[in-house]
Design an enzyme around this catalytic site. Sequence first.
Site, PDB file in Angstrom:
ATOM      1  N   GLU A  47       0.843  -1.212   0.000  1.00  0.00           N
ATOM      2  CA  GLU A  47       0.000   0.000   0.000  1.00  0.00           C
ATOM      3  C   GLU A  47       0.875   1.258   0.000  1.00  0.00           C
ATOM      4  O   GLU A  47       1.796   1.380   0.814  1.00  0.00           O
ATOM      5  CB  GLU A  47      -0.878   0.006   1.254  1.00  0.00           C
ATOM      6  N   LYS A  65      -9.257   2.271  -2.174  1.00  0.00           N
ATOM      7  CA  LYS A  65      -9.474   1.780  -0.806  1.00  0.00           C
ATOM      8  C   LYS A  65     -10.872   2.157  -0.333  1.00  0.00           C
ATOM      9  O   LYS A  65     -11.273   3.325  -0.404  1.00  0.00           O
ATOM     10  CB  LYS A  65      -8.411   2.374   0.126  1.00  0.00           C
ATOM     11  N   CYS A  90      -5.209  -2.931   2.794  1.00  0.00           N
ATOM     12  CA  CYS A  90      -5.094  -2.873   4.259  1.00  0.00           C
ATOM     13  C   CYS A  90      -6.454  -3.000   4.965  1.00  0.00           C
ATOM     14  O   CYS A  90      -7.026  -4.065   4.987  1.00  0.00           O
ATOM     15  CB  CYS A  90      -4.334  -1.602   4.666  1.00  0.00           C
TER      16      CYS A  90
END
Lengths: 286, 326
Positions: free
Chosen positions: B48, B115, B152
Amino acid sequence: MTSPVAFELPPELAIDTDIARRVIGEFIRGQLGQAGFERAVLGLSGGIDSALVAYLTAEAIGADKLLCVLMPYRTSSPASRSDAEEVVRRLGTASELVDVTPMVDGFYGPETDASDLRRGNFMARMRMSVLYDRSVTWGGLVVGTGNKTESLIGYTTIFGDAACAFNPVGDLYKSQVRQLAAAMDVPDSIIAKAPSADLWPGQTDEIESGFSYPELDRLLFWRIDKRRSIDEVVALGFERDLVERVDRMVAGAEFKRQVPPIAKLGPRTAGVDYLYPRRRPGSARE
Amino acid sequence: MLARMDTIRVALAQLAPSLGELDRNLVRHHELLEQARADKADLVVFPELGLTGYQLQDLAAEVSLRLDDPRLADLAAATEGLSAIVSFVEESADHRLFIAAALLEDGAIRHVHRKLFLPTYGLFDERRFFGAGDMLRAVPSRLGLGLGIGICEDFWHLTVPQILALDGAQILINVSSSPGRDLAATNEVGLGTATSWRTLMRTYAQLTTSFVVFCNRVGVDESISFWGGSEVIAPTGAALLSAPMYDEGLFSVDIAPADIRRERIGLPLLRDERPELQLRELARIIAERAGMAHDSTSEPGAEPGLDLAPGDRSPHPIGFRREAEG
């Protein structure tokens, strides 16, 4: 091999010291690298916090890149100095002795009614001044040595011992400092002796504050890290009076742990809505 | 798309990005792509925000990339005969900033995942600086397998791996900048964060009967240290590769797509999933939480809670409620 010296480590505070060493080593190298420095300087008192940071810094960047400055005052314990010298000898770092007595006594004069608090704070700020001067001559960043326990209860001097470029052990309670120091073979005499600000003969942190570090560390751990309420920590066995007293100390020291507020006036204000990493492209020295 | 390969070599680029130094990180990505190619990797996964570093704050707008940026095209051009996942700050045409991960294959940008879940609690402050993505899709790849990409925190929400698997993903890929914390000696591998992630990855692999690839960065941004420990987990939940914690490097392992079929035949959890049941019950829960329907599962006199709208005491939805009687 760990040191055989005995100290009390509450089980809930025990950390993985291998991981701690690795993380702190990366942290020290990262902080220096991002700022464009290879060297570091710290004040070595003869106590466990600065001894541990000297060991960690020497491990992270090499002893030849660390300058340890010993800064006794005329009332400092001779044992403190010999313990600090032993750290320097074992690590093989550069060192310098700077007696801060002329600075402190030069300001107050030999006869003074200045309180121990004022004199202690002044000494801490003289030491800070010496370290930041040596930061220039040595070409290294000042490494902080204050632990989490004393930071939380405010047993620090703002702009004195609390001043630094970065702090590798500020998230470790005193008990954890001892655990890590033992794992790194810091001299037994340093691990075993009673923690002291060493401002006058016989002074110890625990006598001055009225509680033991393992007890205080456990209380802070449950209240802060584990978010337990006052009633919940009382149920764990802590005296309510102690809990409330420590709570007040933590709240009263909030200002020491933060950057001073700036009155918001313009469109973008540092720390409010101008938010950058401390180190970013262009901020490392050439 | 190519025919399914017998084995796929997965390379995890567990690197330490330089905070805010896009050009330097681009060079590092090119180097690692070349190294992976020399190692005969088929899929190269970067962590990331590997192109920018994590703790950007106001720097985010200074390192953002539009998808038509030539620097991304250059990176894509380095993926002839390869699949790679890279992550950066994406700036949309209407100037929203996203934490993005792109699948680059054979010279082109094949897919971009934005994300979805931006942690803004504890040590995280992502929602202040970034917008949240709105789309979750599995994507076919030149590897002959469907890929499901999450970033994540996306994998701290059960729905993400499940929807990706239901949408056809056979390899779930999570790219992370996970800050290590909690050094309690009682933790497996000495770090609380690592214990949590290791548990999640094994659980998702088993429950979705998919491969799970986790690529986490190393290095330090400001106060926080990233712990690495990247992993590849088989559909059985067994770890095939566990990269070392905190060490930078390129770590590779071969995976066999046949293991997916074997596991899914033997343990047909995906076959037995009931998405229509979920949809029905979710529609009910959404209406009840919004106060648009009476909470049908609350105890009489219950306090407002997660599934109970504040003040919901009557069968009348908010806005249509009569004054309380007596």
